[in-house]
Structures are given as structure tokens and as C-alpha cells.
Write a protein that holds these residues in place. Sequence first.
Motif, PDB file in Angstrom:
ATOM      1  N   ALA A 232       0.833  -1.201   0.000  1.00  0.00           N
ATOM      2  CA  ALA A 232       0.000   0.000   0.000  1.00  0.00           C
ATOM      3  C   ALA A 232       0.868   1.251   0.000  1.00  0.00           C
ATOM      4  O   ALA A 232       0.548   2.253  -0.659  1.00  0.00           O
ATOM      5  CB  ALA A 232      -0.931  -0.005   1.206  1.00  0.00           C
ATOM      6  N   ALA A 233       2.004   1.214   0.729  1.00  0.00           N
ATOM      7  CA  ALA A 233       2.923   2.351   0.719  1.00  0.00           C
ATOM      8  C   ALA A 233       3.503   2.559  -0.674  1.00  0.00           C
ATOM      9  O   ALA A 233       3.639   3.701  -1.149  1.00  0.00           O
ATOM     10  CB  ALA A 233       4.039   2.133   1.740  1.00  0.00           C
ATOM     11  N   ASN A 234       3.828   1.475  -1.359  1.00  0.00           N
ATOM     12  CA  ASN A 234       4.347   1.589  -2.725  1.00  0.00           C
ATOM     13  C   ASN A 234       3.280   2.121  -3.686  1.00  0.00           C
ATOM     14  O   ASN A 234       3.614   2.721  -4.717  1.00  0.00           O
ATOM     15  CB  ASN A 234       4.849   0.227  -3.217  1.00  0.00           C
ATOM     16  N   ALA A 235       1.990   1.907  -3.369  1.00  0.00           N
ATOM     17  CA  ALA A 235       0.903   2.400  -4.214  1.00  0.00           C
ATOM     18  C   ALA A 235       0.558   3.862  -3.925  1.00  0.00           C
ATOM     19  O   ALA A 235      -0.320   4.420  -4.587  1.00  0.00           O
ATOM     20  CB  ALA A 235      -0.340   1.530  -4.023  1.00  0.00           C
ATOM     21  N   GLY A 236       1.226   4.484  -2.939  1.00  0.00           N
ATOM     22  CA  GLY A 236       1.018   5.897  -2.684  1.00  0.00           C
ATOM     23  C   GLY A 236       0.291   6.232  -1.412  1.00  0.00           C
ATOM     24  O   GLY A 236       0.070   7.421  -1.122  1.00  0.00           O
ATOM     25  N   TYR A 237      -0.078   5.242  -0.610  1.00  0.00           N
ATOM     26  CA  TYR A 237      -0.821   5.507   0.626  1.00  0.00           C
ATOM     27  C   TYR A 237       0.133   5.661   1.812  1.00  0.00           C
ATOM     28  O   TYR A 237       1.234   5.095   1.826  1.00  0.00           O
ATOM     29  CB  TYR A 237      -1.827   4.387   0.901  1.00  0.00           C
ATOM     30  N   THR A 238      -0.323   6.417   2.806  1.00  0.00           N
ATOM     31  CA  THR A 238       0.453   6.592   4.031  1.00  0.00           C
ATOM     32  C   THR A 238       0.268   5.375   4.925  1.00  0.00           C
ATOM     33  O   THR A 238      -0.867   4.981   5.223  1.00  0.00           O
ATOM     34  CB  THR A 238      -0.003   7.853   4.782  1.00  0.00           C
TER      35      THR A 238
END
Length: 306
Positions: A232-238
Motif C-alpha cells: 500500500a505504501a508503494n501504491a502511494g498511501y500513508t
Amino acid sequence: MNTTRRPGRHRPPGGANPIAELAVIARESAQPAMKGAAILAAAGGLVSTLAPPAEAESQSTASANAPAVTGPPATTWASGQTAVQATTVPSALTSIGFTRPRPGPRSAAAKVITDVIAEKEQQAAQRAVDAKREAQSRASRDLTRRSLTKTTGTSKGASNPAPSASNPTPSASNPTPSASNAAPSATAGGRSPYNWGSAGQCTWGVLNKWYQSEGYYPGGWTGNALVWGTRAANAGYTVSGTPRTRSIVVMQPGVHGSSSAGHLGWVTAVNGDRVTIIEMNALAGPFNYNTRTVTDISGMRYIYAP
């Protein structure tokens, strides 16, 4: 001279009437099957009797010059008479009162006339209803979001107050709030047009709760629960280790009973290190939700909704 009329088909010479004999046969036959067979036999004999004889030479000449006719072969009855072709039988039966029912004219297909104006008005009314429902749903999500954020801030402030006269020196059990102790701001990542989690599992359950809160599905990654934080972090989420409402908690295997694939839950409340979550396929089993409060420990990370 007295002439005696005997019953049966015996008639004085010259007194035979073929049509009358057919009517007598039809009337005296007791069974429908016998009636049909008798009529066909008599009709064949009648046509053969009425047909004029032909010479062998003229017959062969006519056969040679006549066009080929397709149809069923002639049938020879026990009396030696040749029956008429099947195409001539209905006309012979008609002469004694038998008629073949003719199908009536086909009714034209009913035409459906559509009121274009009324249909457009109905579509416009339906769009207005859908827009109203979407606005109400958005307002409800915004109200819930503000309420959850306020509740979380109050809980964290009460459990972690700033230094005061009654508490002048911060300690390990009562630290001063700092940037490292506060939840970071959330960033938006990818989106998905559908719920891509496994039906009935925790993945599907948290994506459904995210959609109910935010109005869309997050996307840009796949995999079991244990890898959701990194992906999820790699997809742009915090992704953070600090619990916060409106977030997905990612539990590593063994944390609070998680399986070897990890586990997920939707955070609805935070009170200090106590985190209340809604989860699917946990205490209630597949396709069912349950709510429980767990302690924030190592092995738990949170994907924030922006």
C-alpha cells in the motif's frame, strides 16, 4: 314384376350410385380407424372405376411425354384396384362431406408504441433520485469522518496530556506529545473500480468498509494480508505504526490470533493503545463481521484513508 331389394351392396344392374355407396360405408363403419380405411378403399375404387381406360401404347406415349411427378408411389388394394395418389384423396373425401380444416390467418405481431417523452421524464426523475441518494450518502460519510476524527483526537489528548503544574515533568509513562507521537498526514494512492479482495475473507471485508467510509476502493496492490503495509505504501498511501480511525490495520502472522497469511481489520476507534476494529472471517467466520478491541502492539501497521 316385383323387385325385391335385399340389404347390402347388391343393387339391380344400372342402379349403382358411387357417391351413395360411400355415404353408406361412412355411416355404417363403427370405429374411426375402420371408417377411414373403408373410405380410402372405396375412394380408390371409385376413382379407378370413373377413370377412362387407356391403351398401352397411348399410356406409354403419355408417360414418355409427361413431366416427372414426385410423390408417394401408388398403393394396390386387395381388390386389385389401384388407389389414387395421396394428393387426390382430399378432393374425393370432400365430395362426401369431409373437409380438412384450414388454418386461419396469422395475426400480426402487436406493435408496442413507446412514449419517448414520458420515458425521458422517467429517466430524468431516476437520475435526480440517484443524485439525491449519493449526496445523502456523501454527507453521512463526511459526518462520520468528522465524528471519528474528533473522538480520536480527544482520546489521544486525554491519554497523553501536555505537561502542567500538576504534572511538570514528563515521564516514560506520560510522555509529552510530539510529532513522532502524532499520526502523520495521509496521502492518497491508487483506486480500484471494484472490490478486489477474496470474497468472504478479511481482505474483502476491509475494502468494503473503506468504500462505505470513503466512497471508493483503494487499489494498486495485491497479495495476502501480511504484505499489505509495504505494498500500500508503494501504491502511494500513508502507512504508519500509529493507530488512527479510518484506517486498515495490518496484523502480521500470530498477532491477536492472525493466521500465517496475516489479518486485516477496519479501525473505528482508538483510545490510547486500545484499538477497536471491525473484521471479517475472524470470530464470526467467513462472510461475517464482528467487532473487537485489541491492544496496539508490535507487528501492527495502519494504512490511512486520506
